[in-house]
Motif scaffolding. Sequence first.
Motif, short mmCIF file in Angstrom:
data_model
loop_
_atom_site.label_atom_id
_atom_site.label_comp_id
_atom_site.label_asym_id
_atom_site.label_seq_id
_atom_site.Cartn_x
_atom_site.Cartn_y
_atom_site.Cartn_z
N ALA A 143 0.85 -1.19 0.00
CA ALA A 143 0.00 0.00 0.00
C ALA A 143 0.89 1.24 0.00
O ALA A 143 1.66 1.45 0.93
N GLN A 144 0.76 2.05 -1.05
CA GLN A 144 1.59 3.26 -1.16
C GLN A 144 0.73 4.45 -1.55
O GLN A 144 -0.10 4.37 -2.45
N ILE A 145 0.96 5.56 -0.87
CA ILE A 145 0.21 6.79 -1.11
C ILE A 145 1.08 7.77 -1.88
O ILE A 145 2.23 8.03 -1.49
N ALA A 146 0.54 8.32 -2.96
CA ALA A 146 1.29 9.32 -3.74
C ALA A 146 1.30 10.64 -2.97
O ALA A 146 0.28 11.08 -2.46
N PRO A 147 2.47 11.30 -2.87
CA PRO A 147 2.55 12.57 -2.13
C PRO A 147 1.73 13.68 -2.77
O PRO A 147 1.27 14.60 -2.10
N THR A 148 1.56 13.58 -4.10
CA THR A 148 0.72 14.55 -4.82
C THR A 148 -0.12 13.81 -5.84
O THR A 148 0.26 12.73 -6.30
N ASN A 149 -1.25 14.38 -6.20
CA ASN A 149 -2.07 13.75 -7.23
C ASN A 149 -1.68 14.27 -8.61
O ASN A 149 -0.71 15.04 -8.75
N ALA A 150 -2.41 13.86 -9.63
CA ALA A 150 -2.07 14.23 -11.01
C ALA A 150 -2.12 15.74 -11.22
O ALA A 150 -1.41 16.29 -12.08
N ALA A 151 -2.94 16.43 -10.43
CA ALA A 151 -3.07 17.88 -10.58
C ALA A 151 -2.00 18.64 -9.77
O ALA A 151 -1.97 19.87 -9.81
N GLY A 152 -1.17 17.89 -9.04
CA GLY A 152 -0.11 18.52 -8.26
C GLY A 152 -0.52 18.91 -6.85
O GLY A 152 0.29 19.51 -6.13
N ALA A 153 -1.75 18.57 -6.44
CA ALA A 153 -2.20 18.88 -5.08
C ALA A 153 -1.55 17.93 -4.08
O ALA A 153 -1.35 16.75 -4.36
N GLU A 154 -1.21 18.45 -2.92
CA GLU A 154 -0.52 17.67 -1.91
C GLU A 154 -1.46 16.78 -1.11
O GLU A 154 -2.65 17.07 -0.96
N PHE A 155 -0.90 15.68 -0.62
CA PHE A 155 -1.64 14.72 0.20
C PHE A 155 -2.15 15.42 1.47
O PHE A 155 -1.42 16.15 2.13
N ALA A 156 -3.43 15.15 1.81
CA ALA A 156 -4.04 15.82 2.95
C ALA A 156 -4.50 14.86 4.04
O ALA A 156 -4.52 15.22 5.22
N GLY A 157 -4.89 13.66 3.69
CA GLY A 157 -5.38 12.73 4.70
C GLY A 157 -5.74 11.38 4.10
O GLY A 157 -5.71 11.19 2.88
N ILE A 158 -6.08 10.44 4.97
CA ILE A 158 -6.38 9.08 4.52
C ILE A 158 -7.53 8.51 5.34
O ILE A 158 -7.72 8.88 6.51
N THR A 159 -8.31 7.64 4.71
CA THR A 159 -9.41 6.97 5.40
C THR A 159 -9.39 5.48 5.06
O THR A 159 -8.96 5.09 3.97
N VAL A 160 -9.85 4.66 6.00
CA VAL A 160 -9.97 3.22 5.78
C VAL A 160 -11.42 2.84 6.08
O VAL A 160 -11.89 3.02 7.21
N ALA A 161 -12.12 2.35 5.07
CA ALA A 161 -13.53 2.00 5.23
C ALA A 161 -13.69 0.61 5.83
O ALA A 161 -12.74 -0.17 5.90
N ALA A 162 -14.90 0.29 6.25
CA ALA A 162 -15.18 -1.01 6.87
C ALA A 162 -14.93 -2.16 5.90
O ALA A 162 -14.58 -3.27 6.33
N ASP A 163 -15.10 -1.91 4.59
CA ASP A 163 -14.88 -2.96 3.60
C ASP A 163 -13.42 -3.03 3.16
O ASP A 163 -13.07 -3.78 2.24
N GLY A 164 -12.54 -2.24 3.81
CA GLY A 164 -11.11 -2.29 3.52
C GLY A 164 -10.62 -1.31 2.49
O GLY A 164 -9.41 -1.23 2.23
#
Length: 270
Positions: A143-164
């Motif tokens: 599991a790897q999170i990109a520091p920025t998305n395709a638009a160049g916006a920076e990572f802000a937070g993460i969520t984990v749902a009940a279904d994984g």
Amino acid sequence: MSFYTSLNGLKNAQTDLGVIAHNIANVETTGFKRGKSSFADVVAGGANTDPRMIKGLGATLEGITQNFALGPIEQTGSALDVAITGDGFFAMRSAESGHTLYTRNGAFGIDGAGFIDDGSNNRLQVFPTDTAGNVTSTTPVDAQIAPTNAAGAEFAGITVAADGKVSASYADGSVEAVGKVALASFIAPTGLKQVGSSNWESTGISGAAKYGAPGQGQFGSLLSGALERSNVDIAEELVGLITAQRNFQANAKAIDTASQISQTVINLRT
């Protein structure tokens, strides 16, 4: 003969005390599963021995089994603290050796490279998904999170749902799927090998891991913002501690009695 019979009893009581002490020491260890020692009697007799004349030769350790009952759930509020509300194990791949470990300890974090890990360079395994969160492969990956998305916006937070489903949000308000947590199960979980830090390895006894998504089939759902505590019942362990201590004392007394009898025989005069 009675010396060795009681000596085996002493060793077994000492083993039982060690297992109980290990359980008590880990009463606050996240994801820990208590162990229980089991013993069996030793009996020997030949084919021509009268079965009514066979006496036991003591006891032996049959095994130390782990109890994988669900432990209490503690609310923490951290998005990357995840508890499994049912069966299953998190799969963690070591970045150094490539070996896969299995754990119930869902205290995760994010390293400098964006990998979700346990702080010991073991990376959480997820099923890869498309942008909509649909699983595209049943082969788990890091599991790897990109520091920025395709638009160049920076990572802000993460969520984990009940279904994984793991989702990363970015400063521009967009949300991208990181993957879906892959849970592992075993046909004989008591055969897993303990390797410390609430981690286990698969063995020939446990069988190979079978992967699946949370909330499906035999796998439990996930609860974000919570951790599974140790399933050790301190009151039960203290009662077991007293029982093991009495067992040790009784076997020691049996050795003392056998010694006194031997001394009496040696001191006999005709």
